[in-house]
Design an enzyme around this catalytic site. Structure first.
Site, short mmCIF file in Angstrom:
data_model
loop_
_atom_site.label_atom_id
_atom_site.label_comp_id
_atom_site.label_asym_id
_atom_site.label_seq_id
_atom_site.Cartn_x
_atom_site.Cartn_y
_atom_site.Cartn_z
CB CYS A 163 26.73 38.41 37.57
SG CYS A 163 28.30 37.54 37.56
CG HIS A 171 26.66 44.36 36.93
ND1 HIS A 171 26.20 43.46 37.89
CD2 HIS A 171 27.58 43.68 36.20
CE1 HIS A 171 26.81 42.31 37.74
NE2 HIS A 171 27.65 42.41 36.72
CD GLU A 204 26.32 49.11 34.91
OE1 GLU A 204 25.26 49.19 35.56
OE2 GLU A 204 27.37 48.59 35.36
CE LYS A 219 28.56 43.50 41.29
NZ LYS A 219 27.33 44.24 40.95
CG HIS A 241 30.88 40.52 41.03
ND1 HIS A 241 29.52 40.35 41.22
CD2 HIS A 241 31.09 40.30 39.70
CE1 HIS A 241 28.95 40.03 40.07
NE2 HIS A 241 29.88 40.00 39.14
CG PHE A 249 30.56 35.47 33.08
CD1 PHE A 249 30.95 36.77 32.87
CD2 PHE A 249 31.44 34.61 33.74
CE1 PHE A 249 32.18 37.23 33.30
CE2 PHE A 249 32.68 35.06 34.18
CZ PHE A 249 33.05 36.37 33.96
#
Length: 398
Positions: free
Chosen positions: A157, A292, A303, A322, A327, A386
């Site tokens: 991502c 994010h 975050e 998002k 996502h 990830f």
């Protein structure tokens, strides 16, 4: 943008201008559709790109022989290049850096089923060039006729942010005068969605609620985004419209877990700090953070902790697009970078859709309800993937 630290201090690179943008998202095709969508209600149902017609960029035969993720790559690169206006540059000094998380998953899944049902002789000879993750970058460079670097970054991502950063570094370093940086994803296949669902990453309610107390996972989407990046002097000399400057970028690794972020967000915090250092700015100069913000319990908390570490008790206005787009995996950072450019252009920070019940453990100034007017200032755009891959961009007004 700086290129690193030498024995005598920072090595200053050329300024990098953003002169063209292209995007496809679940809001539609093009920047107008994205901007309208970010300021409206979330889409109902699956967040697929609703009106994508590959025949706008491909013949029927070409489209049949090109995976959807690579079709998206060509579409956004073409839109960005058209948006940038007439560019005259040495093809050997022009680069294409397009990221992805999973590449041609749709093609691979389809051909595996054919193999199981009909045997090896019926597997398409186009399987490899359609599924390979570099197919998007290759298709764009072939379409453009550019002979400079044509490369693909696959850092889950964070791929979109990393690809834009690398493209900008090629320009800043003097290796290239023009570069397309972006990312594409089309992983909404049966197996792809089942895999994310079975690892309990997806929202069971079907809602994307970044930073909200009720967040329960992300909503998967598809799409792509791209920038045309060029040397500032090159852009000014040809009278280009400049959306902003790609002023800094950074990359770090959590080195913690294959899917979970490191508790407390230290890796993300370091990435944000390094991106600001690269841009030559301090935290008090940041006017907005495009987070994010995936809507997962662990990611949003980590975050938020990272932002608090870097900015102290009072954060800049934070939004996660998002809430609307869902996502987009490897494409998310590129789509969100386009959203940042549009936010600067419109002097508005779009709201975080789905954010209604604050989490008492998250202490951020989350923009919610409606767009917030602002005087454009440096923006941090965060992407965390990830594997513990962290990527941050600093985009400043022109």
């Amino acid at each position: 943008m700086r290129l690193g630290i030498g024995p005598d201090g920072p090595i200053a690179g050329r300024r990098v201008a953003i002169t063209g943008v292209g995007v496809v998202s679940c809001c539609g095709v093009g920047t107008e559709a994205l901007w309208s969508g970010l300021n409206g209600p979330p889409p109902i149902g699956e967040r697929r790109v609703p009106d994508f017609d590959p025949e706008r960029w491909f013949t029927v035969k070409e489209a049949r022989q090109t995976d959807r993720f690579a079709q998206f790559s060509v579409a956004v690169a073409s839109m960005a290049f058209e948006d940038a206006g007439e560019i005259t540059a040495d093809p050997g000094r022009c680069a294409v850096i397009m990221g992805t998380g999973v590449g041609g998953l749709e093609t691979l899944e389809t051909q595996i089923l054919i193999f199981g049902e009909k045997g090896a002789r019926r597997v398409s000879p186009r399987l490899v060039p359609m599924m390979m993750t570099n197919a998007g970058a290759a298709a764009v460079s072939i379409r453009m006729g550019w002979h400079g670097p044509s490369e693909t970054i696959t850092t889950a991502c964070a791929a979109g942010a990393h690809s834009i950063a690398y493209a900008a570094h090629l320009v800043a370093s003097g290796r290239c005068d023009v570069a397309i940086g972006g990312a594409s994803e089309a992983g909404m296949t049966g197996v792809g969605m089942a895999a994310f669902a079975n690892m309990t990453a997806l929202s069971t309610s079907g809602n994307s609620r970044p930073f909200d107390l009720r967040r329960d996972g992300f909503v998967i989407t598809e799409g792509a985004g791209a920038f045309v990046l060029e040397a500032w002097d090159h852009a000014v000399a040809r009278g280009a419209h400049i959306y902003g400057e790609l002023a800094g970028a950074a990359s770090t690794a959590d080195a913690h877990h294959i899917t979970a972020p490191i508790p407390g967000g230290s890796g993300a915090a370091e990435c944000m700090a390094l991106a600001m250092e690269d841009a030559g700015i301090t935290p008090d100069q940041v006017g907005h953070i495009n987070a994010h913000g995936t809507s997962t319990p662990l990611n949003d908390r980590a975050e938020a902790d990272a932002i608090t570490k870097v900015f102290g008790g009072v954060s800049p206005p934070v939004t996660s697009t998002k809430g609307i787009t869902g996502h987009g995996l490897g494409a998310s950072g590129a789509i969100e970078a386009v959203a940042v450019a549009l936010s600067i252009q419109h002097h508005l920070i779009p709201p975080t859709s789905g954010y209604e019940q604050p989490d008492p453990d998250i202490h951020l100034d989350v923009v919610a309800g409606q767009a917030r007017p602002w005087v454009p200032a440096p923006v941090l755009s965060n992407s965390f993937g990830f594997g513990g891959h962290n990527g941050c961009l600093v985009i400043t007004p022109a």
